[in-house]
Structure formats: structure tokens, C-alpha cells
Design an enzyme around this catalytic site. Structure first.
Site, PDB file in Angstrom:
ATOM      1  N   GLY A   1       0.752  -5.002   1.040  1.00  0.00           N
ATOM      2  CA  GLY A   1      -0.444  -5.055   0.211  1.00  0.00           C
ATOM      3  C   GLY A   1      -0.192  -5.680  -1.158  1.00  0.00           C
ATOM      4  O   GLY A   1      -1.125  -6.200  -1.778  1.00  0.00           O
TER       5      GLY A   1
ATOM      6  N   ALA B   1       0.864  -1.171   0.000  1.00  0.00           N
ATOM      7  CA  ALA B   1       0.000   0.000   0.000  1.00  0.00           C
ATOM      8  C   ALA B   1       0.906   1.228   0.000  1.00  0.00           C
ATOM      9  O   ALA B   1       2.061   1.152   0.422  1.00  0.00           O
ATOM     10  CB  ALA B   1      -0.890  -0.012   1.239  1.00  0.00           C
TER      11      ALA B   1
ATOM     12  N   GLU C   1       4.830  -5.091   7.175  1.00  0.00           N
ATOM     13  CA  GLU C   1       4.075  -4.054   7.895  1.00  0.00           C
ATOM     14  C   GLU C   1       4.557  -3.853   9.327  1.00  0.00           C
ATOM     15  O   GLU C   1       4.476  -2.751   9.869  1.00  0.00           O
ATOM     16  CB  GLU C   1       2.575  -4.399   7.911  1.00  0.00           C
ATOM     17  CG  GLU C   1       1.875  -4.223   6.568  1.00  0.00           C
ATOM     18  CD  GLU C   1       1.868  -5.474   5.705  1.00  0.00           C
ATOM     19  OE1 GLU C   1       2.679  -6.396   5.973  1.00  0.00           O
ATOM     20  OE2 GLU C   1       1.066  -5.536   4.757  1.00  0.00           O
TER      21      GLU C   1
ATOM     22  N   GLU D   1      -0.489  -9.280  -0.540  1.00  0.00           N
ATOM     23  CA  GLU D   1      -1.916  -9.538  -0.295  1.00  0.00           C
ATOM     24  C   GLU D   1      -2.722  -9.481  -1.588  1.00  0.00           C
ATOM     25  O   GLU D   1      -3.652 -10.270  -1.784  1.00  0.00           O
ATOM     26  CB  GLU D   1      -2.452  -8.524   0.732  1.00  0.00           C
ATOM     27  CG  GLU D   1      -1.839  -8.757   2.113  1.00  0.00           C
ATOM     28  CD  GLU D   1      -2.156  -7.640   3.095  1.00  0.00           C
ATOM     29  OE1 GLU D   1      -1.906  -6.463   2.761  1.00  0.00           O
ATOM     30  OE2 GLU D   1      -2.654  -7.937   4.189  1.00  0.00           O
TER      31      GLU D   1
HETATM   32  C1  HXC Z   1       5.068   4.407  -1.121  1.00  0.00           C
HETATM   33  C2  HXC Z   1       6.983   3.460  -1.942  1.00  0.00           C
HETATM   34  C3  HXC Z   1       6.630   2.207  -1.416  1.00  0.00           C
HETATM   35  C4  HXC Z   1       5.389   2.115  -0.699  1.00  0.00           C
HETATM   36  C5  HXC Z   1       8.527   1.988  -2.406  1.00  0.00           C
HETATM   37  N1  HXC Z   1       8.155   3.283  -2.547  1.00  0.00           N
HETATM   38  N2  HXC Z   1       7.594   1.316  -1.715  1.00  0.00           N
HETATM   39  N3  HXC Z   1       6.216   4.540  -1.791  1.00  0.00           N
HETATM   40  N4  HXC Z   1       4.655   3.251  -0.594  1.00  0.00           N
HETATM   41  N5  HXC Z   1       4.947   0.967  -0.192  1.00  0.00           N
HETATM   42  C6  HXC Z   1       8.895   4.341  -3.248  1.00  0.00           C
HETATM   43  C7  HXC Z   1      10.085   4.814  -2.445  1.00  0.00           C
HETATM   44  O1  HXC Z   1       9.682   5.745  -1.481  1.00  0.00           O
HETATM   45  C8  HXC Z   1      10.938   5.443  -3.529  1.00  0.00           C
HETATM   46  O2  HXC Z   1      10.402   6.698  -3.844  1.00  0.00           O
HETATM   47  C9  HXC Z   1      10.689   4.512  -4.712  1.00  0.00           C
HETATM   48  O3  HXC Z   1       9.472   3.844  -4.440  1.00  0.00           O
HETATM   49  C10 HXC Z   1      11.779   3.485  -4.884  1.00  0.00           C
HETATM   50  O4  HXC Z   1      11.922   2.785  -3.670  1.00  0.00           O
HETATM   51  P1  HXC Z   1      13.347   2.607  -2.922  1.00  0.00           P
HETATM   52  O5  HXC Z   1      13.030   2.348  -1.494  1.00  0.00           O
HETATM   53  O6  HXC Z   1      14.269   3.708  -3.259  1.00  0.00           O
HETATM   54  O7  HXC Z   1      13.853   1.257  -3.631  1.00  0.00           O
HETATM   55  P2  HXC Z   1      14.868   0.180  -3.042  1.00  0.00           P
HETATM   56  O8  HXC Z   1      15.976   0.853  -2.298  1.00  0.00           O
HETATM   57  O9  HXC Z   1      15.190  -0.708  -4.191  1.00  0.00           O
HETATM   58  O10 HXC Z   1      14.022  -0.639  -1.954  1.00  0.00           O
HETATM   59  C11 HXC Z   1      12.937  -1.424  -2.340  1.00  0.00           C
HETATM   60  C12 HXC Z   1      12.057  -1.799  -1.090  1.00  0.00           C
HETATM   61  C13 HXC Z   1      11.660  -0.532  -0.353  1.00  0.00           C
HETATM   62  C14 HXC Z   1      12.843  -2.748  -0.183  1.00  0.00           C
HETATM   63  C15 HXC Z   1      10.822  -2.567  -1.628  1.00  0.00           C
HETATM   64  O11 HXC Z   1      11.131   0.419  -1.282  1.00  0.00           O
HETATM   65  C16 HXC Z   1      10.647  -0.750   0.719  1.00  0.00           C
HETATM   66  O12 HXC Z   1      10.949  -1.248   1.794  1.00  0.00           O
HETATM   67  N6  HXC Z   1       9.373  -0.362   0.463  1.00  0.00           N
HETATM   68  C17 HXC Z   1       8.305  -0.458   1.412  1.00  0.00           C
HETATM   69  C18 HXC Z   1       7.807  -1.861   1.518  1.00  0.00           C
HETATM   70  C19 HXC Z   1       6.703  -1.969   2.569  1.00  0.00           C
HETATM   71  O13 HXC Z   1       6.923  -1.654   3.741  1.00  0.00           O
HETATM   72  N7  HXC Z   1       5.491  -2.393   2.153  1.00  0.00           N
HETATM   73  C20 HXC Z   1       4.384  -2.527   3.042  1.00  0.00           C
HETATM   74  C21 HXC Z   1       3.570  -1.275   2.991  1.00  0.00           C
HETATM   75  S1  HXC Z   1       2.269  -1.302   4.188  1.00  0.00           S
HETATM   76  P3  HXC Z   1      11.356   7.997  -4.037  1.00  0.00           P
HETATM   77  O14 HXC Z   1      10.372   9.108  -4.261  1.00  0.00           O
HETATM   78  O15 HXC Z   1      12.167   8.106  -2.809  1.00  0.00           O
HETATM   79  O16 HXC Z   1      12.170   7.645  -5.255  1.00  0.00           O
HETATM   80  C22 HXC Z   1       1.055  -2.181   3.441  1.00  0.00           C
HETATM   81  C23 HXC Z   1      -0.195  -2.319   4.235  1.00  0.00           C
HETATM   82  C24 HXC Z   1      -1.216  -3.097   3.474  1.00  0.00           C
HETATM   83  O17 HXC Z   1       1.152  -2.633   2.358  1.00  0.00           O
HETATM   84  C25 HXC Z   1      -2.573  -2.861   4.022  1.00  0.00           C
HETATM   85  C26 HXC Z   1      -3.602  -3.148   2.978  1.00  0.00           C
HETATM   86  C27 HXC Z   1      -5.016  -2.931   3.420  1.00  0.00           C
END
Ligand code: HXC
Length: 258
Positions: free
Chosen positions: A109, A66, A132, A112
Site C-alpha cells: 500500500g 497497509a 502482498e 500504491e
Molecule cells: C504492520 C508493520 C508493517 C506493516 C512493518 N511493520 N511493516 N506493521 N503492517 N505493513 C512493523 C513491524 O511489525 C515492526 O513492528 C516494525 O514495523 C519494524 O519492522 P521490522 O520488520 O522489524 O523492520 P525490518 O526488519 O527493517 O524490515 C522492514 C520490512 C518489513 C522489510 C519493510 O517490516 C516488512 O516486510 N514489512 C511488511 C511489508 C509488506 O508486506 N507490505 C505489504 C502489506 S499488505 P514491531 O512491533 O515488531 O517492532 C498491503 C496491502 C495493500 O499493503 C492493500 C491496500 C488496499
């Protein structure tokens, strides 16, 4: 219809391919993207020419979850009153089969979303996880439930409590996905599977999907009873008459989805 966050195409007869298209944000699933995904899947579901749907991302990410930037300032009262992200579950009401073609990150997400699909195929570089916990929250779109059904309690607990990712091979060996395919071929493979499904009778396909999904909701006794009833109903279809006649006559069936 033009969408801002997804691309929709027809790569083969009877197949709708939906490509998540926010590559700069690793396909982070913002609210609008999911609304578009709902619109596109509903359209395919209601199109008699479509037999199956494929959802994919890009090489680096299926979807990294998400959109964290979108939700970081949300307050509890708003989340609760607006049933925040409740619209995601609409995908599970689609009647036609949906195949997830996963390369790269399928996190939070994104994992999911893949688990809401009916079949998951993955590239060797795919990574699945529920990170998460690292954000001070927990999965909110079925991660604690579908992952547990798929991989069992211990592995699900480890993934959900540590946030650790698993690779494609481990995802296949635990039953989270159906198989790992050759690098660079995951969309082609998924389209092939979707094409094949699309060549079957749609009534039987829909009943089959309903039957398998019932296994997650019903006891074995109720589930097999439901299955038998569905099975009986198919004898009211032309596709059953055609399918069995074609077998007896040693020819290929032509299903009319009636
Ligand atoms: C918003 C995101 C994002 C996310 C990545 N980006 N994931 N933006 N929401 N979930 C953005 C980063 O901010 C960055 O933007 C760009 O994408 C590239 O990501 P990087 O982090 O620079 O890439 P990298 O170093 O290769 O790392 C990849 C990664 C990391 C390990 C996947 O991006 C990461 O940890 N992302 C978050 C993963 C996460 O926590 N997902 C769960 C979300 S909570 P900029 O602008 O800086 O270039 C969830 C709840 C679900 O999903 C509930 C559903 C109802």
C-alpha cells in the site's frame, strides 16, 4: 486540527507538507492514518493559498504497506460489505498536484500510495515493491493497475508475482518515478517542485493534471479531444490573458487563479 498519525506543515509559500508519522511501524497505513491523510489533503485542496501538496515519510520508510496487524483477522463478508480500504481512492480525487517524496521502503500500500500521487521523487535508498503475494493476497489499492501502466507488463508481473523490490535507480529507469535525488534532499527537492507549481495559475495547473490523468482512461483520439477542449476553456481565464500579455511585454506574470 491535530492528527495522531500524520504531521502537517507549510514549508514554503503555497505548499502543504504531510509527513506520515508512525515511525515505529515503518509508517504502516492503518485505517485512521488514511482517514487523516484524506482530511489533510482535502483541506489543502480547498485552501486557495495552497498550490501543491507533498507527502513524505521518514528516512527508513515512506510506508511499508497497509497495516498487516490491523487486517490479519478480517473476514471476507466484512471486507466486502464495508468496502475495506475503499476510502484510499479518495486521494485520487484531489485536484491539486501531489508529490510523493520517498525514502526507504515504499511497499504494498505504500507503493500504491506513492503511485496515486502525481509525481514521485526518491532518495537513493528508496525501495519499491508489491510484496502482498508473500502474505497470500495481492495488491488492493491500484498496484496491479498503476504499476503496470508505469513500468509495463513484464516488470509489473515480476514484481507482483515474486514480491521482489526494485531500487531507486531501477524505479527511475522504468518510469515508475520521475527521478532520484541526492541523499537527504528528497523532501527539499519535492518542496521546491511544489513551490514552483504553486507559482503557476491554479486553473491551468488543475486542467493540466486532469489532462494527463485522462491519458490513463481515454483512447488517444478521445484524450486529445478532451485536451483540446480543456485548452480552449483556459482562454476564458484571466490567467491566460495575464500569462500571454506578460510574455509579450517581457515581464513576469502575476497569476490570480481566475
Ligand atoms: C504492520 C508493520 C508493517 C506493516 C512493518 N511493520 N511493516 N506493521 N503492517 N505493513 C512493523 C513491524 O511489525 C515492526 O513492528 C516494525 O514495523 C519494524 O519492522 P521490522 O520488520 O522489524 O523492520 P525490518 O526488519 O527493517 O524490515 C522492514 C520490512 C518489513 C522489510 C519493510 O517490516 C516488512 O516486510 N514489512 C511488511 C511489508 C509488506 O508486506 N507490505 C505489504 C502489506 S499488505 P514491531 O512491533 O515488531 O517492532 C498491503 C496491502 C495493500 O499493503 C492493500 C491496500 C488496499
Amino acid at each position: 486540527k491535530t492528527y495522531q498519525n500524520i504531521l502537517v506543515s507549510t514549508p514554503a509559500k503555497g505548499v502543504t507538507l504531510i509527513t506520515l508519522n508512525r515511525p515505529k511501524a515503518l509508517n504502516a497505513l492503518n485505517s485512521q492514518l488514511f482517514h487523516e491523510l484524506n482530511q489533510a489533503t482535502e483541506k489543502a485542496d480547498n485552501d486557495p493559498a495552497v498550490g501543491a501538496i507533498v507527502i513524505t515519510g521518514n528516512e527508513k520508510a515512506f510506508a511499508a504497506g497497509a497495516d498487516i496487524k490491523e487486517m490479519k483477522d478480517i473476514q471476507y463478508a466484512h471486507a466486502y460489505k464495508s468496502n475495506f480500504l475503499g476510502h484510499w481512492t479518495k486521494l485520487t480525487t484531489i485536484r491539486k498536484p501531489i508529490i510523493a517524496a520517498v525514502s526507504g521502503f515504499a511497499l504494498g500500500g505504500g507503493c500504491e500510495l506513492a503511485m496515486m500521487c502525481d509525481i514521485i521523487l526518491a532518495s537513493p535508498n528508496a525501495n519499491f515493491g508489491q510484496p502482498e503475494i508473500n502474505l497470500g493476497v495481492i495488491p488492493g489499492a491500484g498496484g496491479t493497475q498503476r504499476l503496470t501502466h508505469a513500468v509495463g507488463k513484464s516488470r509489473a508481473m515480476e514484481m507482483v508475482l515474486t514480491g521482489n523490490m526494485i531500487g531507486a535507480e531501477e524505479a527511475a529507469s522504468t518510469g515508475l518515478i520521475s527521478r532520484v535525488v541526492k541523499e537527504g534532499s528528497v523532501v527539499d527537492e519535492a518542496v521546491k517542485v511544489a513551490s514552483k507549481i504553486s507559482s503557476k495559475g491554479q486553473v491551468a495547473v488543475q486542467a493540466a493534471k486532469e489532462g494527463v490523468n485522462a491519458a490513463f482512461e481515454l483512447s488517444l483520439q478521445e484524450g486529445t479531444r478532451f485536451e483540446r477542449r480543456l485548452f480552449h476553456t483556459l482562454f476564458a481565464t484571466k490567467d491566460q490573458k495575464e500569462g500571454m500579455a506578460a510574455f509579450a511585454e517581457k515581464r513576469k506574470p502575476t497569476f490570480t487563479h481566475e
